[in-house]
Design a protein around this motif. Structure first.
Motif, PDB file in Angstrom:
ATOM      1  N   SER B 701       0.834  -1.201   0.000  1.00  0.00           N
ATOM      2  CA  SER B 701       0.000   0.000   0.000  1.00  0.00           C
ATOM      3  C   SER B 701       0.875   1.259   0.000  1.00  0.00           C
ATOM      4  O   SER B 701       0.531   2.255  -0.621  1.00  0.00           O
ATOM      5  N   TYR B 702       2.027   1.177   0.673  1.00  0.00           N
ATOM      6  CA  TYR B 702       2.916   2.345   0.649  1.00  0.00           C
ATOM      7  C   TYR B 702       3.626   2.506  -0.685  1.00  0.00           C
ATOM      8  O   TYR B 702       3.789   3.614  -1.180  1.00  0.00           O
ATOM      9  N   GLU B 705       1.226   4.019  -2.934  1.00  0.00           N
ATOM     10  CA  GLU B 705       1.078   5.432  -2.591  1.00  0.00           C
ATOM     11  C   GLU B 705       2.195   6.267  -3.215  1.00  0.00           C
ATOM     12  O   GLU B 705       1.983   7.322  -3.789  1.00  0.00           O
ATOM     13  N   THR B 708       1.890   6.679  -7.038  1.00  0.00           N
ATOM     14  CA  THR B 708       0.623   7.182  -7.551  1.00  0.00           C
ATOM     15  C   THR B 708       0.819   8.004  -8.823  1.00  0.00           C
ATOM     16  O   THR B 708       0.124   7.847  -9.813  1.00  0.00           O
ATOM     17  N   SER B 799      -4.864  11.323  -9.320  1.00  0.00           N
ATOM     18  CA  SER B 799      -3.509  11.155  -8.830  1.00  0.00           C
ATOM     19  C   SER B 799      -2.571  12.232  -9.353  1.00  0.00           C
ATOM     20  O   SER B 799      -1.524  12.484  -8.780  1.00  0.00           O
TER      21      SER B 799
END
Lengths: 229, 803
Positions: B701-702, B705, B708, B799
């Motif tokens: 998930s990081y 992120e 993005t 994004s």
């Protein structure tokens, strides 16, 4: 208060050497309000970081309050920083997990001041910045102008003799920008030395002197005689 | 200052719920595994230490060479009294026999009891078995007396006083009434040594004085209590002269050697690796193995913490920068971050304690233990848990603390700083390490299960399915065996009936023989089995050469023997039929020195578990020495057949309860330790993978992120959702592949060593490794793709807007 002689700063990455500042000679007296202007990448922030002891110069001398500090270790710089220099940044840099009160209190914590004294002083400063009502709010719950007022409160809470402001109005609209400038101006009137980097000629006029930087060199210095109130 | 750190830490935990959950859950599961295993290890290490004299008790063992080597914890009955009288350092000694399965009757109720033994009364001087009632000085000094445990007393007598009551016991020697002379507390579970009932050794003496006086029969378990000031190694030095004094004549006549040595009581459970162990023992290897697993699972959880903390360092960078600007030194920041990880760790250990309460019943049934988190009885437990939390917190927190506190305020405060590159090599190494551990655990689990499957399904040389065994025949049953057999054969569903002295999976008996071509001074120790003419066909064993015993040939019992193929190989006979064996003695028979002729060779069959090689085996025909009836029943209507058998048995033998077991269950029960190992490893590998996946989920998930913007740009330029998912999964896939390369050789060495304990083992197949690697990759992809798909489906406009 500040005397800089032949200051030079070179950033080195793997392959590229960038000269950010070259032959900077500068003197700032106690109680002065100096604005630093110049196009993006001219070295304004680098100069401010050097003055704020966040970084060491590659060459040259830096006398702060009469002491040569350009070769100080990180630990010594940190010790000198706390209590004597306050910082205000364009992006506020408040700690999200701390409330307005706790953010403002932080410099006093690192100075080891007792809890009751801290409370008294923080309340005093928040009162002065007119943000007392928001003392238990978190930064995300505040407007940009309010956040910057907290940042200013944090910068002055330890009563430093020098405040360094890096585009303090850069993220604010003109109304909030004006408010912050008023605050800085009144701090200066009360005797605090202020060095401020700004893009705005109008805000630069709050200072008594403007230093123009271009490609790492000081190109001009304008000295004004009157104060803006 | 501390309260400020605490505030920041707690608010961070609350604000970053997903992240905190992954951290706390991972650490809590890791700690739960670790504490479970540590409790188990502590229990294993505590075996038999509850005896007050534990450090002065030694077991007498022999190392004999009579044709074959025998190292066993058994000795001869007269040794104990002789040692007491000849060695002043021997304070006391007790003799026991291997515990038996016995039918016990009180009034009209009968139960089968395991672990019914014999012992000298001195057992209560040597070991600590607290008496509730009865006289410990004399409880076992008279024949036909029995000491029972609380559980037994409750079962037979309820709340009545058991001392003075009479129980009727049925064993292979016959049946007799025993008077209860003592009631002892139940034995602790961390006792290698166990009994439900102990009969007086005097009873054995009364039944067979010759056996008890024989200097040749090594079948007694002897424990010595040594004097406080003596050292067992010094005592051992006197043993060769002792053996020479008492057994020198017999040994030189047989051309054998025999050494006696001592084994400390506290070493028995974990370090004993003898044939003919008195009770099932543990294994120090498993203690090491499980400790390593515990450590690994905990490490995986710590690695998660490190990974996530460094991966999301960007979110803390500004705080670090600001604190430094305000004059915080590196040391203060390290302290702050370490403090935070310790807080996480303490929250996790509280959760772990809750999880432990839930997991302990399951673990106890898996590991056959009675472990508990008894905070009051174990005063070291709470400080121990706090210590664990502290160590884990510091271990998991130290790298992130140094990493985060080293940020330069100049760089992080401008807001242009990104963490994509920082610490990523280290993080990658940790993820690879997590997968190495997980993959090795999966390979271990699959191998253990394959070996168990192999052992349960290998052709044993006999057919263990649908075979019922009636053990412990008494003299009367033996005498009327032929008519009993005919009655049983009349029952519909009973296909064949045979009888034997021993059963596969229930131990072996050894004696020495003189095969053709071996002189009097070259005795050969061999396993022997006594059967009737129907045993070999009933068991489904096959003859390789020659013929089976025949009930029609009256000379067979006295003149003929059958051997297995291992015997033929051992003596290198090309034509085994017609070879002869001379006997030294045959327990239960008086055919001293008779010579018997080989009439057949039976195909090799497994008398013991597949851990052991098939040993040379000699088979005699003698109905008067059988102990077990073997009944092969039809696979259909088993319940009905069983009912008929029970009724018939009641008619044949109204006094004696119908005690039986099924051969397949009994034989497979030898692999219970392996099955337990398999299940425990399975659970721990699943947990290790789960924790690893939690970490990957958080990490991805990081990563997503951070990328993005890249994803947005790619989508604007025409990338498909599949393309984006592949792009994001590619990196993790590479890590898992690298982990395989490291895990495979390491796991190969480990499982190969484990399998070496088995004489009959599977060969390690490459498919196991590929399967383990594939499973790891699959779980990793599932964990990662959730985030990747979410990112790929997002609108690129969102994004890119922030740029």
């Amino acid at each position: 208060m500040i005397r800089v002689v032949n200051l030079k700063k070179i950033y080195t990455t793997d392959e590229v050497e960038t000269t950010a500042l070259e032959s900077i000679n500068l003197e700032i007296k106690e109680g002065e309000f100096v604005a630093i202007m110049g196009p993006s990448g001219c070295g304004k922030s680098t100069l401010l970081n050097l003055l704020g002891l966040l970084d060491n110069p590659t060459e040259g001398e830096y006398h702060l309050l009469g002491t040569e500090v350009s070769r100080y270790s990180e630990r010594k710089r940190a010790n000198l920083r706390k209590g004597s220099i306050g910082f205000v940044f364009q992006s506020f840099n408040l700690i999200d997990e701390l409330t307005v009160f706790e953010n403002t209190e932080l410099p006093l914590l690192y100075l080891g001041i007792s809890s009751s004294k801290r409370r008294k002083r923080v309340e005093e400063v928040l009162e002065q910045m007119q943000i007392m009502a928001r003392r238990n709010h978190f930064p995300q719950q505040l407007s940009g102008g309010q956040q910057q007022r907290v940042a200013v409160a944090r910068a002055v809470v330890a009563s430093p003799r020098l405040i360094l402001a890096d585009e303090p109005t850069g993220n604010l609209d003109s109304k909030h920008g004006d408010e912050v400038m008023q605050l800085l101006s009144s701090l200066n009137e009360a005797g605090t030395t202020i060095v401020m980097v700004t893009h705005s000629p109008a805000y630069a006029e709050y200072g008594q002197r403007t230093i123009n930087l271009f490609d790492g060199h000081i190109v001009t210095e304008n000295i004004r005689e009157k104060f803006h109130l | 200052m501390f309260s400020n750190y605490l505030k920041v830490a707690l608010r961070n935990i609350i604000r970053q719920k997903g992240y905190s959950f992954i951290n706390v859950a991972g650490l809590a599961i890791g700690m739960t595994c670790c504490i479970l295993i540590l409790l188990w290890v502590q229990d294993e290490m505590s075996y038999d230490r509850y005896h007050e004299n534990a450090d002065r008790i030694y077991r007498l063992c022999i190392d004999a060479n009579l044709g074959t080597q025998l190292r066993a914890p058994v000795s001869m009955a007269p040794v104990a009294p002789a040692m007491i009288s000849e060695f002043p350092e021997v304070v006391s000694a007790v003799r026991m026999v291997r515990p038996e399965r016995v039918s016990v009757k009180y009034e009209d109720r009968t139960f089968q009891e395991e672990n019914v033994g014999f012992a000298d009364n001195s057992i209560f001087d040597i070991f600590t078995f607290p008496f509730i009632s009865g006289d410990r000085q004399t409880a076992l000094s008279t024949p036909y007396s029995v000491v029972i445990t609380e559980d037994m007393a409750q079962k037979y007598f309820g709340d009545q006083e058991p001392v003075g009551k009479v129980l009727r016991l049925y064993d292979e020697r016959g049946e007799a009434d025993f008077t209860v002379t003592g009631l002892v507390k139940n034995l602790p579970s961390n006792s290698n040594f166990s009994f439900n009932m102990l009969r007086s050794f005097e009873t054995l003496y009364r039944a067979d004085p010759q056996l008890v006086e024989a200097w040749i029969t090594a079948r007694f378990y002897t424990y010595l209590l040594l004097d406080k000031n003596s050292h067992y190694a010094e005592l051992e030095k006197k043993f060769p002269a002792f053996v020479d004094r008492h057994m020198g004549g017999v040994l030189s006549a047989m051309g054998g050697t025999l050494k006696l040595f001592l084994q400390p009581l506290t070493k028995i459970h974990l370090y004993s690796d003898f044939e003919r162990e008195q009770f099932a023992t543990g294994d120090i290897t498993y203690v090491y193995l499980f400790s390593a697993i515990a450590l690994f699972v905990l490490l995986i959880a710590c690695f998660n913490f490190v990974n996530l903390a460094t991966a999301r360092s960007a979110t803390r960078a500004r705080e670090v920068g600001m604190r430094k600007t305000l004059g915080a030194g590196k040391g203060k920041l390290i302290g702050q971050f370490l403090g935070e990880s310790v807080i996480y760790s303490f929250i996790s250990i509280v959760l772990a304690c809750i999880l432990l309460e839930l997991a302990l019943p399951l673990f106890n049934s898996l590991a056959q233990r009675e472990l508990s988190l008894n905070y009051f009885q174990r005063p070291w437990l709470i400080p121990g848990l706090a210590g664990l939390a502290l160590v884990v917190g510091l271990l998991a927190g130290c790298y992130p603390a140094f990493f985060l506190s080293s940020f330069k305020p100049v760089r992080v405060l401008k807001g242009t700083w990104s963490t994509t590159a920082s610490g990523s090599a280290f993080r990658r190494a940790l993820v690879v390490a997590q997968f190495v551990i997980s993959i090795a655990l999966i390979i271990g689990t699959i191998t253990i299960y394959n070996q168990i499957h192999f052992m349960k399904n290998k052709k044993l040389g006999f057919d263990k399915e649908h075979v019922l065994v009636i053990p412990n025949l008494n003299q009367a049953t033996r005498e009327s065996y032929l008519s009993i057999r005919d009655e049983l054969l009349n029952i519909p569903g009973v296909m064949a009936v045979g009888a034997s002295s021993m059963m596969p999976g229930k131990g072996v008996t050894k004696s020495v023989f003189f095969p053709e071509g071996f002189s009097d001074s070259q005795p050969q120790a061999m396993d022997y089995l006594i059967v009737d003419a129907d045993y070999i066909p009933t068991m489904g064993m096959e003859m390789a050469e020659g013929r089976n015993f025949s009930a029609d040939l009256p000379t067979d019992p006295d003149e003929s023997v059958i051997i297995n193929q291992a015997t033929v190989r051992k003596f290198g006979w090309n034509d085994p039929i017609g070879k002869t064996f001379r006997l030294l003695s045959l327990p239960g028979s008086d055919q001293e020195g008779a010579t018997l002729t080989v009439i057949g060779v039976v195909k090799d069959f497994h008398m013991a578990s597949l851990r052991q090689k098939i040993e040379p085996q000699i088979i005699f025909y003698d109905i008067s020495s059988v102990n077990n009836i073997t009944v092969r029943i039809a696979p259909r209507n088993i319940t009905h057949t069983m009912d008929l058998l029970k009724n018939e048995w009641k008619k044949i033998n109204p006094q004696r309860p119908f005690d039986y077991f099924f051969m397949d269950e009994s034989f497979d029960s030898q692999y219970r330790a392996e099955e337990r190992l398999g299940t425990i490893t399975l659970y721990f590998s699943l947990l290790a993978i789960l924790i690893g996946c939690l970490g990957l989920f958080g990490m991805s998930s990081y990563t997503v992120e951070q990328r993005t913007k890249e994803i947005g740009v790619r989508k604007v330029l025409g990338a498909t959702v599949t393309g984006i998912v592949l792009l994001l999964s590619k990196e993790f896939t590479r890590w898992v592949l690298v982990a395989n390369i490291i895990a495979w050789p390491a796991a190969y060495l480990l499982v190969d060593r484990w399998l070496d304990d088995f004489a009959y083992r599977i060969s390690i197949s490459w498919t196991t490794f590929v399967l383990a690697g594939f499973l790891a990759l699959l779980t990793a992809l599932v964990a990662v793709s959730f985030q990747a798909v979410k990112a790929a489906l997002a609108n690129p406009v969102d994004s890119l807007r922030y740029e």
